[in-house]
Design an enzyme around this catalytic site. Structure first.
Site, PDB file in Angstrom:
ATOM      1  CB  SER A  72      14.380  -8.114 -45.518  1.00  0.00           C
ATOM      2  OG  SER A  72      15.462  -8.544 -46.322  1.00  0.00           O
ATOM      3  CG  HIS A 124      18.710  -5.505 -45.291  1.00  0.00           C
ATOM      4  ND1 HIS A 124      19.087  -6.276 -44.216  1.00  0.00           N
ATOM      5  CD2 HIS A 124      17.778  -6.223 -45.975  1.00  0.00           C
ATOM      6  CE1 HIS A 124      18.406  -7.422 -44.243  1.00  0.00           C
ATOM      7  NE2 HIS A 124      17.613  -7.414 -45.291  1.00  0.00           N
ATOM      8  CG  ASP A 176      21.384  -4.987 -42.162  1.00  0.00           C
ATOM      9  OD1 ASP A 176      21.543  -5.114 -43.393  1.00  0.00           O
ATOM     10  OD2 ASP A 176      20.322  -5.296 -41.581  1.00  0.00           O
TER      11      ASP A 176
END
Length: 344
Positions: free
Chosen positions: A20, A313, A310
């Site tokens: 991610s 990240h 978040d």
């Protein structure tokens, strides 16, 4: 992003693999995954809409593409993304080096390699063997993988991953990554950029589920990341001496990111340990956007003050700082080459 002035002969292609931290939106196209960022407020500051990137804006590969005078690479699974000569982004949120990591929910590293091989065949068909060979030989390949292999046992009930001694488990993760690097080399890849793992035990999401209220990191997870980074560094050195023409750039993501978490004001941030978007302790629970089981979430008023967007990240600003260091940082941060040298 505008791509005018770049001819096929003059630019270097760019291929991105990973998780991610690098996923530009492949997660939007797979129904099985619960790891998605295709909703507001993801994408709020740069794109003005969600793109599937786990950030308020751009990711590290977006900035690297910009510095290399390339357009942003679209996610490989996006229909009609056929500008093959610029490269492709195969990264997928939640992916690991091991097939067992988040199995059935993600596109793991081996599948990403399969996509790359499919693309390589397509390049040969469209451009002929010689032109395709030249593109693959001059291209830069960037990988961020391993985080989910070490973190998923903390977040899931999977016992498969916990049934191995730590050292053997680490060997498996690095062994799989090594095989993928060697296969990229077999297909013509010579220039590799690798992100080391960050301080995994200190990310807000880990502290929120394991030590809420204490502010303490989960030392065991950070230690695993350090040992992984050390072992990976040795493997890359071996590959460099074994594989003719192989060059690599390993970026010390651990130290550079940890320093921003611990000393945010040194780098123009105000907050290094709490996320901008989410709920619960450190705003770190997976509720940014309210799409999960928890509908309520908080969103900070000035995202540029935050290191984390978040619970796991970085923000656009933090990603840009990392990318700058990877691109032209000194060799103690990103060595033995930086990415600018690999793209040259």
């Amino acid at each position: 992003m505008e791509s005018s002035g770049i001819s096929i002969q003059k630019h270097v292609a760019f291929f991105v693999f990973g998780d991610s931290l690098f996923d530009a939106g492949n997660n939007k196209y797979i129904n099985t995954t619960d790891q998605r960022a295709n909703f507001w407020p993801y994408g709020e500051t740069f794109f003005g809409h969600p793109t599937g990137r786990f950030s308020d804006g751009r990711l590290i590969p977006d900035f690297i593409a910009e510095y290399a005078k390339l357009p942003f690479l679209p996610p490989y699974l996006q229909p009609g993304s056929n500008q093959l000569t610029y490269g492709a982004n195969f990264a997928f949120a939640g992916a690991g080096a091991l097939d067992e990591t988040n199995q059935g929910k993600v596109i793991n590293l081996n599948t990403q390699l399969t996509y790359f091989k499919n693309m390589e065949k397509l390049l040969r068909q469209k451009l002929g063997n010689e032109a395709a060979k030249k593109i693959l030989l001059e291209a830069v390949y960037l990988i961020s993988i391993g985080t989910n292999d070490y973190l998923s046992p903390y977040f899931t009930n999977s016992t498969v991953l916990q049934s191995y001694p730590q050292k053997l488990y680490r060997h498996m993760v690095i062994g799989n990554l090594t095989v993928v690097i060697e296969e990229i080399y077999e297909k013509g890849g010579r220039k590799l950029g690798v992100l080391s793992l960050g301080p995994l035990g200190c990310i807000p999401a880990m502290k929120a589920i394991k030590k809420p209220g204490t502010g303490e990191c989960i030392e065991e997870a950070s230690e695993q990341a350090k040992l992984h980074n050390k072992a990976l560094s040795k493997v890359l050195q071996k590959l460099e001496s074994k594989l003719k023409g192989f060059k690599y750039s390993m970026f010390d993501f651990y130290s550079t990111f940890e320093d921003r978490m611990e000393n945010p004001s040194k780098y123009g941030f105000n907050e290094g340990k709490t996320a901008c978007c989410g709920s619960g302790p450190y705003r770190a629970l997976v509720s940014c956007g309210g799409k999960g089981t928890m509908k309520e979430y908080e969103l900070c008023s000035n995202v540029r003050e935050y290191v984390f967007f978040d619970g796991g990240h970085p923000t656009d600003k933090a990603n840009q700082e990392m990318a700058k260091l990877m691109w032209s940082g000194t060799h103690n941060i990103t060595g033995p080459y930086n990415l600018k040298e690999l793209f040259a």
